[in-house]
Write a protein that holds these residues in place. Sequence first.
Motif, PDB file in Angstrom:
ATOM      1  N   UNK A  23       0.068  25.415  30.934  1.00 31.14           N
ATOM      2  CA  UNK A  23       0.619  24.373  30.062  1.00 31.14           C
ATOM      3  C   UNK A  23       0.231  24.637  28.602  1.00 31.14           C
ATOM      4  N   UNK A  24       1.207  24.479  27.700  1.00 32.25           N
ATOM      5  CA  UNK A  24       0.948  24.628  26.272  1.00 32.25           C
ATOM      6  C   UNK A  24       0.497  23.293  25.684  1.00 32.25           C
ATOM      7  N   UNK A  25      -0.145  23.381  24.530  1.00 31.67           N
ATOM      8  CA  UNK A  25      -0.433  22.166  23.775  1.00 31.67           C
ATOM      9  C   UNK A  25       0.879  21.615  23.187  1.00 31.67           C
ATOM     10  N   UNK A  26       0.901  20.350  22.756  1.00 32.62           N
ATOM     11  CA  UNK A  26       2.120  19.821  22.119  1.00 32.62           C
ATOM     12  C   UNK A  26       2.484  20.653  20.888  1.00 32.62           C
ATOM     13  N   UNK A  27       3.787  20.937  20.740  1.00 30.16           N
ATOM     14  CA  UNK A  27       4.276  21.756  19.625  1.00 30.16           C
ATOM     15  C   UNK A  27       5.413  21.021  18.927  1.00 30.16           C
ATOM     16  N   UNK A  28       5.374  20.998  17.597  1.00 31.18           N
ATOM     17  CA  UNK A  28       6.501  20.467  16.831  1.00 31.18           C
ATOM     18  C   UNK A  28       6.676  21.310  15.576  1.00 31.18           C
ATOM     19  N   UNK A  29       7.909  21.393  15.099  1.00 34.96           N
ATOM     20  CA  UNK A  29       8.214  22.216  13.916  1.00 34.96           C
ATOM     21  C   UNK A  29       9.256  21.505  13.067  1.00 34.96           C
ATOM     22  N   UNK A  30       9.216  21.791  11.768  1.00 38.95           N
ATOM     23  CA  UNK A  30      10.207  21.265  10.847  1.00 38.95           C
ATOM     24  C   UNK A  30      10.540  22.359   9.844  1.00 38.95           C
ATOM     25  N   UNK A  31      11.818  22.470   9.487  1.00 37.50           N
ATOM     26  CA  UNK A  31      12.299  23.527   8.589  1.00 37.50           C
ATOM     27  C   UNK A  31      12.692  22.917   7.245  1.00 37.50           C
ATOM     28  N   UNK A  32      12.444  23.678   6.149  1.00 33.99           N
ATOM     29  CA  UNK A  32      12.880  23.228   4.827  1.00 33.99           C
ATOM     30  C   UNK A  32      12.062  22.078   4.291  1.00 33.99           C
ATOM     31  N   UNK A  33      10.747  22.195   4.343  1.00 35.83           N
ATOM     32  CA  UNK A  33       9.867  21.095   3.950  1.00 35.83           C
ATOM     33  C   UNK A  33       9.402  21.189   2.499  1.00 35.83           C
ATOM     34  N   UNK A 233      18.224  24.397  14.231  1.00 36.72           N
ATOM     35  CA  UNK A 233      19.520  23.741  14.402  1.00 36.72           C
ATOM     36  C   UNK A 233      19.505  22.352  13.775  1.00 36.72           C
ATOM     37  N   UNK A 234      18.388  21.666  13.896  1.00 38.91           N
ATOM     38  CA  UNK A 234      18.291  20.322  13.340  1.00 38.91           C
ATOM     39  C   UNK A 234      18.432  20.357  11.823  1.00 38.91           C
ATOM     40  N   UNK A 235      17.874  21.411  11.190  1.00 31.62           N
ATOM     41  CA  UNK A 235      17.968  21.521   9.727  1.00 31.62           C
ATOM     42  C   UNK A 235      19.407  21.786   9.287  1.00 31.62           C
ATOM     43  N   UNK A 236      20.090  22.682   9.982  1.00 30.09           N
ATOM     44  CA  UNK A 236      21.394  23.135   9.487  1.00 30.09           C
ATOM     45  C   UNK A 236      22.587  22.474  10.164  1.00 30.09           C
ATOM     46  N   UNK A 237      22.393  21.912  11.341  1.00 33.35           N
ATOM     47  CA  UNK A 237      23.517  21.279  12.027  1.00 33.35           C
ATOM     48  C   UNK A 237      23.262  19.803  12.306  1.00 33.35           C
ATOM     49  N   UNK A 238      22.032  19.325  11.957  1.00 27.54           N
ATOM     50  CA  UNK A 238      21.746  17.901  12.085  1.00 27.54           C
ATOM     51  C   UNK A 238      21.803  17.376  13.495  1.00 27.54           C
ATOM     52  N   UNK A 239      21.408  18.194  14.484  1.00 25.83           N
ATOM     53  CA  UNK A 239      21.423  17.728  15.869  1.00 25.83           C
ATOM     54  C   UNK A 239      20.333  16.706  16.069  1.00 25.83           C
ATOM     55  N   UNK A 240      20.460  15.976  17.131  1.00 28.59           N
ATOM     56  CA  UNK A 240      19.466  14.954  17.456  1.00 28.59           C
ATOM     57  C   UNK A 240      18.343  15.524  18.288  1.00 28.59           C
ATOM     58  N   UNK A 241      18.448  16.844  18.592  1.00 33.56           N
ATOM     59  CA  UNK A 241      17.451  17.424  19.480  1.00 33.56           C
ATOM     60  C   UNK A 241      16.103  17.395  18.804  1.00 33.56           C
ATOM     61  N   UNK A 242      15.106  16.960  19.497  1.00 37.18           N
ATOM     62  CA  UNK A 242      13.753  16.888  18.942  1.00 37.18           C
ATOM     63  C   UNK A 242      13.093  18.233  19.014  1.00 37.18           C
ATOM     64  N   UNK A 243      12.123  18.494  18.100  1.00 36.19           N
ATOM     65  CA  UNK A 243      11.349  19.722  18.136  1.00 36.19           C
ATOM     66  C   UNK A 243      10.038  19.555  18.840  1.00 36.19           C
TER      67      UNK A 243
END
Length: 245
Positions: A23-33, A233-243
């Motif tokens: 199991x991995x630790x929780x991971x989140x990412x954000x682009x263009x910050x 994809x969230x940065x460039x296509x605005x999907x609702x998918x969470x990171x």
Amino acid sequence: MSKSTTKLLDAKGVRHDGRKFNELRPVSMKVGVLENADGSAYIEFGKNKIMAAVYGPREVHPKHMSVPDRSVLRCRYHMTPFSTDTRKNPAPSRREIEISKVIREGLEPALILTDYPRTAIEVYLEVLQSDGGSRCASITAASLALADAGINMRDLVVGCAAGKIEGKVVADLDDVEDKEGEGDMPMAMLPNLGQVTLLQLDGKFSRKEFDEAFKLAKDGCMKVYDIQRKALMEKYFGTEESGEQ
């Protein structure tokens, strides 16, 4: 690696932070910050908090460092003084210089540097908080920032480690496991091309343990890649998918 002083596994094989062996630790990412960089990304990987910024392609300084048929990739990995439990000297350490080189070499196979002759592409990585595995998290964030900067790439680069604690091979060591475990194997790869661009090994592994660790690290990379791709994809296509995972 030092001799363990903390119970890292219980009788049922559950790790000290409650995770299973794979199991991995929780991971989140954000682009263009970051507005002032050509490309940027932020990653939280467990308690790691890392900012990546990319500048370029731009003119090389000093000019004699330029290469006529390709761009020069420069990387700086830096841990802030408040990133560890005791204040870190802000001057670059030998370890930071080594990790900067390792990250650069892990990223280069993904980049089409010949598209930008006589230029430099600069990657800056600031570790705001460190929790073990920061080089793998950094290379993942750097890859996102390079993509955000519009640099031509063959594939993204994604990183994840495996290791050994109390004789058991596990995925994604945290800081306690990294310091008190018996082995660590950071890996980075191009997920779509299936090519490994970084593989380091600290500690002793049997052939069977090495194969198990390699598989766990590779599986971890693919899990992180799903989050990485969704962040882009969230940065460039605005999907609702969470990171988040």
